[in-house]
Design an enzyme around this catalytic site. Structure first.
Site, PDB file in Angstrom:
ATOM      1  N   ASP A   1      29.458  22.531 -13.775  1.00 56.40           N
ATOM      2  CA  ASP A   1      28.981  23.479 -14.782  1.00 56.40           C
ATOM      3  C   ASP A   1      29.953  23.546 -15.959  1.00 56.40           C
ATOM      4  OD1 ASP A   1      30.769  24.648 -12.843  1.00 56.40           O
ATOM      5  OD2 ASP A   1      30.413  26.610 -13.734  1.00 56.40           O
TER       6      ASP A   1
ATOM      7  N   GLU B   1      31.435  27.061 -10.922  1.00 56.66           N
ATOM      8  CA  GLU B   1      32.860  27.400 -10.879  1.00 56.66           C
ATOM      9  C   GLU B   1      33.199  28.463 -11.909  1.00 56.66           C
ATOM     10  OE1 GLU B   1      37.051  27.560 -11.708  1.00 56.66           O
ATOM     11  OE2 GLU B   1      35.558  26.891 -13.141  1.00 56.66           O
TER      12      GLU B   1
HETATM   13 ZN   LIG Z   1      37.115  24.394 -15.260  1.00 55.32          ZN
END
Ligand SMILES: [Zn+2]
Length: 394
Positions: free
Chosen positions: A80, A145
């Protein structure tokens, strides 16, 4: 392959195509499935089996392995990216990899599609060279994340981490090799009251007042904390969001605040939860209706500055990039909080080490140096070979 000079390496243009394709996927806090499917296909072309582990219909972790047996080295990167914010502040299209003066621009070039691409390339190059002969390299590509770490949490829950003997996270590390970072907690406090005209406050209950008490008491508490970690410093507390009331002469019937806390091993996430539970209960005993929601809790990670991976990473960086990388602690949290939950031992080999500068992460006009990106797959490949050679002769 009869000698080392003939090791298979992916050509530079293939490495650049890989990064350009990854940048083109707008995996902004979602849609990592597209990235995972693309990587699965690429790995398949090189006879590397992988598995998609769905999280939601549009999000999936990817796990791939080469080699067999112990030790198992984890390579982790997130798929991401954060939003590109105001496009007007970008000099190039953030989702089109653009080269200018030796720099590759685009959202995720530093944080961290270049690190992910270099790890995938290293995996392919090792496989094409029939390596490793002993030991397993496991790619753990995560979703989410940047918000909450749900992909790494899923990997931990699904038992992909217990048998790890070492972990490398390919986040941008500038010229540092990160061996420690603080934990991070997001907490929401909701206070329920009863609306009334402010000329008759006794007819209602002000939701904001008990909430402010808790926020202020927590601030005083953290101001007085003297506990320090040698690498990470003190824990920090910040109230960041506050919503209450909609009219100045109406007693607010609801108030919501959010706070972010950065933790250290000497002042743990459990300690923070216990503190807020106590503060909330004290208000509730006096008639408040406060609710505590710890909706994100990532633990601090502190490994030895001279663990067996930092040493080999320094030697490899010196050899290939001719730069003296230094072991450092970092302030930012990574997927290691979840991936290393089952590995609390301080001498566990862990590094966060990747192309790009963390100071460019989340910024407009994010970039990675082209030469650094292209070299990093070789850095990872040689680091892994050196680490396994050392492990297998231990
Ligand atoms: Zn990162």
């Amino acid at each position: 392959m009869d000698n080392k000079q003939q090791l298979f390496s992916m050509p530079d243009d293939a490495k650049l195509t890989l990064l350009a394709d990854l940048i083109a996927f707008q995996s902004v806090n979602d849609h990592e499935l597209k990235v995972a499917q693309y990587l699965q296909q690429l790995l398949q072309q090189h006879q590397i089996k992988s598995k998609l582990l769905p999280i939601t219909p549009t999000r999936a972790n990817l796990v791939a392995e080469i080699g067999s047996g112990q030790p198992v080295i984890g390579l982790s990167g997130h798929m991401d990216v954060v939003a590109a914010n105001d496009r007007q502040h970008w000099q190039t299209d953030p989702f089109k990899l653009t080269e200018k003066a030796g720099k590759l621009y685009g959202r995720g070039t530093a944080d961290m599609k270049s690190g992910l691409a270099a790890m995938v390339t290293a995996l392919i190059e090792l496989k094409e060279n029939q390596l490793p002969q002993q030991g397993t390299i496991r790619l753990l590509a995560t979703v989410g994340e940047e918000v909450g770490g749900l992909g790494s949490a899923a990997f931990a829950e699904q038992h992909y981490t217990e048998d790890l003997s070492a972990l490398i996270i390919g986040e941008p590390s500038a010229h540092d090799i990160i061996y420690a970072h603080r934990g991070s907690m997001d907490i929401r406090l909701t206070s329920q009251g009863e609306a009334a005209h402010s000329s008759m406050p006794e007819k209602g209950f002000n939701a904001l007042h008990p909430l402010l008490e808790v926020l202020t008491q927590a601030k005083h508490h953290f101001d007085a904390v003297t506990i320090t970690n040698n690498s990470l410093g003190k824990p920090t507390y910040n109230a960041t969001i506050l919503n209450a009331g909609d009219q100045v002469n109406t007693i607010p019937d609801q108030a919501i605040a959010e706070v972010n806390i950065r933790t250290i091993p000497e002042y743990t996430n459990e300690t923070v939860t216990a503190l807020f539970t106590k503060l909330v209960q004290a208000q509730n005993r006096q008639g408040a209706l406060l609710h505590l929601d710890v909706y994100m809790s990532e633990i601090p990670i502190v490994k030895q500055a001279d663990n067996s991976l930092t040493k080999i990473a320094r030697e490899t960086a010196q050899k290939i990039l001719t730069i003296a990388y230094q072991p450092q602690a970092s302030v930012g949290v990574t997927d290691a909080s979840n991936l290393l939950k089952s590995h609390p031992e301080p001498d566990f080999p862990f590094i966060m080490f990747g192309p790009g500068d963390y100071r460019l992460a989340h910024k407009d006009n994010e970039y990675v140096e082209k030469a650094t990106y292209l070299a990093f797959s070789t850095v990872y490949r040689e680091l892994l070979v050196a680490y396994l050679a050392q492990k297998n002769t231990d």
